[in-house]
Write a protein that holds these residues in place. Structure first.
Motif, PDB file in Angstrom:
ATOM      1  N   ALA A 156      -1.259   6.730   5.777  1.00 28.31           N
ATOM      2  CA  ALA A 156       0.150   7.016   6.045  1.00 28.31           C
ATOM      3  C   ALA A 156       0.916   5.760   6.440  1.00 28.31           C
ATOM      4  O   ALA A 156       2.107   5.624   6.142  1.00 28.31           O
ATOM      5  CB  ALA A 156       0.267   8.070   7.140  1.00 28.31           C
ATOM      6  N   LEU A 157       0.244   4.830   7.111  1.00 28.45           N
ATOM      7  CA  LEU A 157       0.898   3.604   7.561  1.00 28.45           C
ATOM      8  C   LEU A 157       0.621   2.419   6.644  1.00 28.45           C
ATOM      9  O   LEU A 157       1.172   1.334   6.853  1.00 28.45           O
ATOM     10  CB  LEU A 157       0.441   3.274   8.982  1.00 28.45           C
ATOM     11  N   GLU A 194      -5.166  -5.125  14.536  1.00 29.99           N
ATOM     12  CA  GLU A 194      -4.119  -6.148  14.436  1.00 29.99           C
ATOM     13  C   GLU A 194      -2.805  -5.559  13.935  1.00 29.99           C
ATOM     14  O   GLU A 194      -1.727  -5.858  14.472  1.00 29.99           O
ATOM     15  CB  GLU A 194      -4.585  -7.260  13.488  1.00 29.99           C
ATOM     16  N   GLU A 195      -2.874  -4.728  12.911  1.00 25.23           N
ATOM     17  CA  GLU A 195      -1.652  -4.172  12.329  1.00 25.23           C
ATOM     18  C   GLU A 195      -0.958  -3.204  13.279  1.00 25.23           C
ATOM     19  O   GLU A 195       0.279  -3.174  13.360  1.00 25.23           O
ATOM     20  CB  GLU A 195      -1.991  -3.482  11.011  1.00 25.23           C
ATOM     21  N   GLN A 196      -1.736  -2.406  13.997  1.00 23.08           N
ATOM     22  CA  GLN A 196      -1.123  -1.502  14.963  1.00 23.08           C
ATOM     23  C   GLN A 196      -0.445  -2.275  16.087  1.00 23.08           C
ATOM     24  O   GLN A 196       0.662  -1.925  16.519  1.00 23.08           O
ATOM     25  CB  GLN A 196      -2.191  -0.566  15.539  1.00 23.08           C
ATOM     26  N   GLY A 226       9.446  11.600  -0.884  1.00 21.93           N
ATOM     27  CA  GLY A 226       9.518  10.579   0.148  1.00 21.93           C
ATOM     28  C   GLY A 226       8.503   9.475  -0.073  1.00 21.93           C
ATOM     29  O   GLY A 226       8.344   8.968  -1.189  1.00 21.93           O
ATOM     30  N   ARG A 227       7.821   9.086   0.972  1.00 21.46           N
ATOM     31  CA  ARG A 227       6.890   7.965   0.894  1.00 21.46           C
ATOM     32  C   ARG A 227       5.772   8.236  -0.105  1.00 21.46           C
ATOM     33  O   ARG A 227       5.161   9.305  -0.103  1.00 21.46           O
ATOM     34  CB  ARG A 227       6.297   7.683   2.271  1.00 21.46           C
ATOM     35  N   GLN A 228       5.509   7.242  -0.931  1.00 26.22           N
ATOM     36  CA  GLN A 228       4.430   7.320  -1.909  1.00 26.22           C
ATOM     37  C   GLN A 228       3.350   6.305  -1.548  1.00 26.22           C
ATOM     38  O   GLN A 228       3.606   5.336  -0.831  1.00 26.22           O
ATOM     39  CB  GLN A 228       4.966   7.060  -3.317  1.00 26.22           C
ATOM     40  N   ALA A 283       0.815  -1.216   0.000  1.00 28.66           N
ATOM     41  CA  ALA A 283       0.000   0.000   0.000  1.00 28.66           C
ATOM     42  C   ALA A 283       0.845   1.261   0.000  1.00 28.66           C
ATOM     43  O   ALA A 283       0.379   2.324  -0.411  1.00 28.66           O
ATOM     44  CB  ALA A 283      -0.934   0.006   1.206  1.00 28.66           C
ATOM     45  N   ILE A 284       2.089   1.170   0.474  1.00 26.11           N
ATOM     46  CA  ILE A 284       2.977   2.327   0.547  1.00 26.11           C
ATOM     47  C   ILE A 284       4.375   1.918   0.114  1.00 26.11           C
ATOM     48  O   ILE A 284       4.717   0.730   0.092  1.00 26.11           O
ATOM     49  CB  ILE A 284       3.033   2.911   1.978  1.00 26.11           C
TER      50      ILE A 284
END
Length: 474
Positions: free
Chosen positions: A166-167, A360-362, A95-97, A33-34
């Protein structure tokens, strides 16, 4: 330059931004996703400015608009300028895309909503009432008000989408549980905010409805339970993971909600307090505190979330039963609530943040980073304190503008569900008064001591109790 020209320029300026494409998707690895790059400074500025505009300025401007403050327009203009600059920064970062996500898609609709709101504001500021414009002005006033009041809710959704994007979370198989956490967590926060509104500025409205607060609480609980009963499990498929627990929680919600609505009115039709919503909150907290998780940090965070919910329910029980003694409020104006009454809405806000932060991901991210659950819980509580502070500030601004001289307090006995003069508020008849005097005389007759009788006889001829009561009855 007149207001109409300014409005046209702002509209063209923002529309040009909406037409810009959000590049960089090709730099995201396939299946992700990122990208792997960190967030750059421009994107951080975008996040801070958007959070400031949509999270603080626009809600403040909404309240100022409701009370018709002269600061409403300047505040909203500042917020619109900041949001426009931040929007373009969001398309200019390095930076992050990011791959396609809800935050990017929803941003265009949010900015379009802002354009319409700004255009309506400029139109109303011109006070054009010639011809047929005066007859349709109320439509624009209504639309401007509805969009303004919806802006904080829509902004909250977009801020959550931004954090998720963002994450790179909530993708694939994680989407369902992620949506459940953020929707339910937001619902708890909204519940806490609504309770705060009713506590500080909503008692007059609640009194006009002729319903107790628990009626509306139970109605929402029942409706939410019906939704959960039929959406937490994919019917026709096997029962997996925590489907059974989630479904049974939905069942108990609508069952308890129906009971709460029934108990919210007394036999004579008056509003009546009850403890059913508080009991539902406590039972939900108990169920969530025992929610089995794969990671230890997730288990601990869910436990604290459950304990917080149970604390909110217990505080509500104490408030209704011992602080208010089944009355609607300490004061109808909300100017002097008991300090204990703030506890339930705050704990609901805190539980909402805890639940939103327990996906779960956090939890996996925190576990890999070696973060202890205590530190994470304290951070979530810090967010709850700040949000609760902001809500109270907004309500204070509303109250001091809506009632500059202070709201009129009700006379003694008003605003209460019971009446001390008689049953259901009617005056006692002469026969009822006589029976009460007879009962009091019977109870007191055996308590009169010989010494008291002697003192009475020394002051004059003694009259029988029956003579005294007969005289009072006539």
């Amino acid at each position: 330059m007149n207001l109409r020209s300014q409005g046209s320029l702002w509209t063209l300026f923002i529309l040009a931004g909406l037409a810009a494409a959000h590049g960089g998707h090709e730099m995201v690895p396939e299946g992700e996703a990122i990208s792997l790059e960190p967030l750059d400074a421009i994107l951080w500025v975008h996040i801070l400015l958007m959070g400031f505009a949509f999270g603080i300025i626009f809600p403040l401007g909404m309240v100022l608009g409701i009370v018709r403050s002269r600061w409403h327009v300047p505040v909203q203009v500042v917020g619109s300028c900041i949001a426009t600059v931040a929007y373009f920064l969001g398309h200019a970062h390095k930076g992050r895309q990011f791959g396609p996500n809800a935050h990017h898609s929803f941003a265009n609709w949010l900015m379009l909503m802002l354009i319409v709101q700004v255009a309506l504001g400029f139109y109303l500021k011109l006070h054009l009432e010639k011809g047929g414009q005066g007859r349709i002005r109320w439509i624009f006033v209504l639309a401007h008000g509805v969009l303004g009041k919806a802006m904080p809710v829509v902004s909250w959704v977009q801020i959550l989408f931004g954090g998720i994007a963002a994450l790179g979370f909530c993708q694939g198989d994680h989407l369902g549980q992620c949506a459940a956490h953020f929707i339910m967590g937001s619902a708890f926060i909204a519940y806490g905010i609504l309770l705060t509104i009713l506590l500080l500025v909503g008692q007059y409205w609640l009194r006009r409805t002729g319903r107790s607060q628990e009626f509306f609480d139970s109605l929402i609980i029942a409706a939410w339970g019906c939704v959960n009963t039929f959406t937490e499990h994919r019917w026709g498929g096997p029962w997996v993971h925590n489907d059974l627990q989630h479904t049974t929680m939905g069942i108990i919600w609508w069952c308890a909600g129906l009971l709460g609505m029934w108990l919210s009115r007394s036999r004579d039709g008056r509003p009546k307090r009850n403890l059913i919503p508080a009991i539902v909150i406590m039972m939900t907290g108990y169920a969530m505190s025992a929610h089995t998780q794969t990671l230890m940090i997730s288990t601990m965070v869910h436990s604290v979330f459950g304990y917080t919910l149970m604390g909110a329910g217990l505080a509500r029980v104490i408030e209704i039963s011992f602080v208010l003694r089944d009355q609607p409020a300490v004061s109808m104006s909300g100017t002097d609530p008991d300090s204990f009454q703030y506890l339930t809405p705050f704990l609901l806000c805190a539980s909402g943040f805890l639940f939103m932060g327990a996906t779960e991901e956090q939890m996996e991210l925190l576990s890999n980073a070696g973060v202890m659950h205590v530190s994470y819980v304290l951070i979530q509580y810090s967010f709850a304190f700040l949000l609760f502070l902001f809500v109270n500030v907004l309500l204070h601004i509303y109250a001091v503008h809506a009632w500059p001289n202070g709201p009129e307090e009700e006379t003694e006995g008003q605003g209460k569900y019971t009446n001390v003069n008689g049953i259901n508020g009617r005056a006692r008849s002469q026969s009822e008064t006589q029976r009460i005097h007879d009962a009091e005389g019977f109870e007191l007759e055996g308590l009169i001591s010989d010494e008291e009788e002697g003192e009475s006889s020394s002051m004059g001829p003694k009259r029988s109790l029956d003579e005294e009561l007969g005289k009072e009855a006539h």
